[in-house]
Design an enzyme around this catalytic site. Structure first.
Site, mmCIF file in Angstrom:
data_model
loop_
_atom_site.group_PDB
_atom_site.id
_atom_site.type_symbol
_atom_site.label_atom_id
_atom_site.label_comp_id
_atom_site.label_asym_id
_atom_site.label_seq_id
_atom_site.Cartn_x
_atom_site.Cartn_y
_atom_site.Cartn_z
ATOM 1 N N ARG A 5 12.296 -7.110 2.031
ATOM 2 C CA ARG A 5 12.164 -5.667 1.898
ATOM 3 C C ARG A 5 13.385 -4.964 2.490
ATOM 4 O O ARG A 5 13.919 -5.374 3.510
ATOM 5 C CB ARG A 5 10.911 -5.238 2.661
ATOM 6 N N LYS A 60 0.820 -1.219 0.000
ATOM 7 C CA LYS A 60 0.000 0.000 0.000
ATOM 8 C C LYS A 60 0.854 1.268 0.000
ATOM 9 O O LYS A 60 0.455 2.271 -0.583
ATOM 10 C CB LYS A 60 -1.031 0.001 1.134
ATOM 11 N N ARG A 92 2.888 -8.454 13.672
ATOM 12 C CA ARG A 92 2.173 -7.354 13.005
ATOM 13 C C ARG A 92 0.954 -7.874 12.249
ATOM 14 O O ARG A 92 -0.071 -7.203 12.175
ATOM 15 C CB ARG A 92 3.109 -6.605 12.055
ATOM 16 N N ARG A 120 14.396 -3.206 8.078
ATOM 17 C CA ARG A 120 13.872 -2.490 9.253
ATOM 18 C C ARG A 120 13.560 -3.479 10.366
ATOM 19 O O ARG A 120 13.116 -4.594 10.096
ATOM 20 C CB ARG A 120 12.568 -1.763 8.877
ATOM 21 N N ARG A 151 -5.683 2.716 11.536
ATOM 22 C CA ARG A 151 -5.362 1.305 11.729
ATOM 23 C C ARG A 151 -6.271 0.679 12.780
ATOM 24 O O ARG A 151 -6.135 -0.515 13.067
ATOM 25 C CB ARG A 151 -3.921 1.173 12.195
HETATM 26 P P1 AMP Z 1 4.089 1.269 8.638
HETATM 27 O O1 AMP Z 1 5.308 1.909 8.083
HETATM 28 O O2 AMP Z 1 2.813 1.953 8.194
HETATM 29 O O3 AMP Z 1 4.029 -0.201 8.411
HETATM 30 O O4 AMP Z 1 4.130 1.501 10.235
HETATM 31 C C1 AMP Z 1 5.178 1.001 11.029
HETATM 32 C C2 AMP Z 1 4.747 0.942 12.487
HETATM 33 O O5 AMP Z 1 4.380 2.262 12.944
HETATM 34 C C3 AMP Z 1 3.522 0.095 12.775
HETATM 35 O O6 AMP Z 1 3.830 -1.283 12.928
HETATM 36 C C4 AMP Z 1 3.024 0.712 14.083
HETATM 37 O O7 AMP Z 1 3.803 0.304 15.190
HETATM 38 C C5 AMP Z 1 3.294 2.193 13.850
HETATM 39 N N1 AMP Z 1 2.125 2.849 13.211
HETATM 40 C C6 AMP Z 1 2.056 3.413 11.973
HETATM 41 N N2 AMP Z 1 0.833 3.910 11.732
HETATM 42 C C7 AMP Z 1 0.100 3.665 12.843
HETATM 43 C C8 AMP Z 1 -1.264 3.898 13.218
HETATM 44 N N3 AMP Z 1 -2.123 4.501 12.377
HETATM 45 N N4 AMP Z 1 -1.658 3.493 14.443
HETATM 46 C C9 AMP Z 1 -0.813 2.908 15.308
HETATM 47 N N5 AMP Z 1 0.453 2.618 15.017
HETATM 48 C C10 AMP Z 1 0.925 2.982 13.800
#
Ligand code: AMP
Length: 224
Positions: free
Chosen positions: A138, A24, A182, A171, A99
């Site tokens: 990744r 996404k 996750r 990461r 989320r």
């Molecule tokens: P992402 O890069 O979007 O996969 O986000 C990496 C991490 O950031 C996630 O696994 C969460 O720990 C945190 N995170 C990002 N967006 C949110 C959100 N909307 N709500 C809560 N945690 C978030």
């Protein structure tokens, strides 16, 4: 908002749904580029804060390293601050927000105050098995946020970011044990948003197992 060839104005508040690693983020960046709206990733905002050693970053890191969600209160605050910026007037693509149902409800109620709403929720659908395979390959640039893949999206020079020349890394939150956590968190807390946006009649699903170009074509068809 977007002005169409016929002169009609179209809103472009887009939410990207999908499991972590469904692609996404890649699609959100392409949509943002094509339609001239900002790409807003809460994950990128948290990572930038971690890099800069801010209090917000320190707090968020505790959760991110465990594969858990950052608490709603903190996340909603940074997102609402960001969408108030001038560049968001014509819409935006949200990548990784909301989320949870409470996050979606806060966003809806804030938009409602402005007489606005989410226009499109695009679910990039990919089965868990594909996700685990994808995420372990990744690689990310912690400096500019660009992401690559060892098989599907290689940088020109191995291990180096095409955009800024920094070193690429796996990461912490893309490590297999964290990815499994996750995915569990995704199914429990984020997947219910699919029904939420279906009820709001703005949900569109695309098959995220296809090539990125094909996925993007399907999304452009939806947004046309
Ligand atoms: P992402 O890069 O979007 O996969 O986000 C990496 C991490 O950031 C996630 O696994 C969460 O720990 C945190 N995170 C990002 N967006 C949110 C959100 N909307 N709500 C809560 N945690 C978030």
């Amino acid at each position: 908002m977007r002005t169409l060839a016929c002169g009609k104005v179209q809103d472009m508040k887009i939410i990207m749904l999908g499991a972590p690693g469904a692609g996404k983020g890649t699609q959100a960046k392409r949509i943002a580029e094509k339609f001239g709206v900002p790409h807003i990733s809460t994950g990128d905002i948290f990572r930038a804060n971690i890099k800069n050693g801010t209090d917000l970053g320190k707090e968020a890191k505790k959760y991110m390293d465990e594969g858990q969600l950052v608490p709603d209160e903190l996340t909603v605050r940074i997102l609402l601050d960001r969408v108030k910026d001038k560049d968001c007037e014509k819409g935006y693509v949200l990548d990784g927000f909301p989320r949870t149902i409470p996050q979606a409800e806060v966003l809806d109620s804030e938009l409602k105050k402005l007489g606005e709403k989410v226009d499109y929720a695009i679910d990039v659908d990919v089965p868990d098995e594909n996700i685990i395979h994808r995420m372990s390959g990744r690689r990310a640039c912690l400096k500019c946020g660009a992401t690559y893949h060892l098989e599907y999206l290689k940088p020109a020079k191995e291990g180096i970011c095409d955009k800024c020349g920094s070193e690429l890394v796996l990461r912490d939150d893309d490590k297999p044990e964290t990815v499994k956590k996750r995915l569990t968190v995704y199914h429990e807390q984020t997947q219910p948003l699919i029904d939420y946006y279906k009820k709001a009649e703005v949900l569109h699903s695309v098959d995220g197992t296809k090539e990125p170009d094909q996925v993007f074509e399907a999304i452009v068809e939806i947004l046309k």
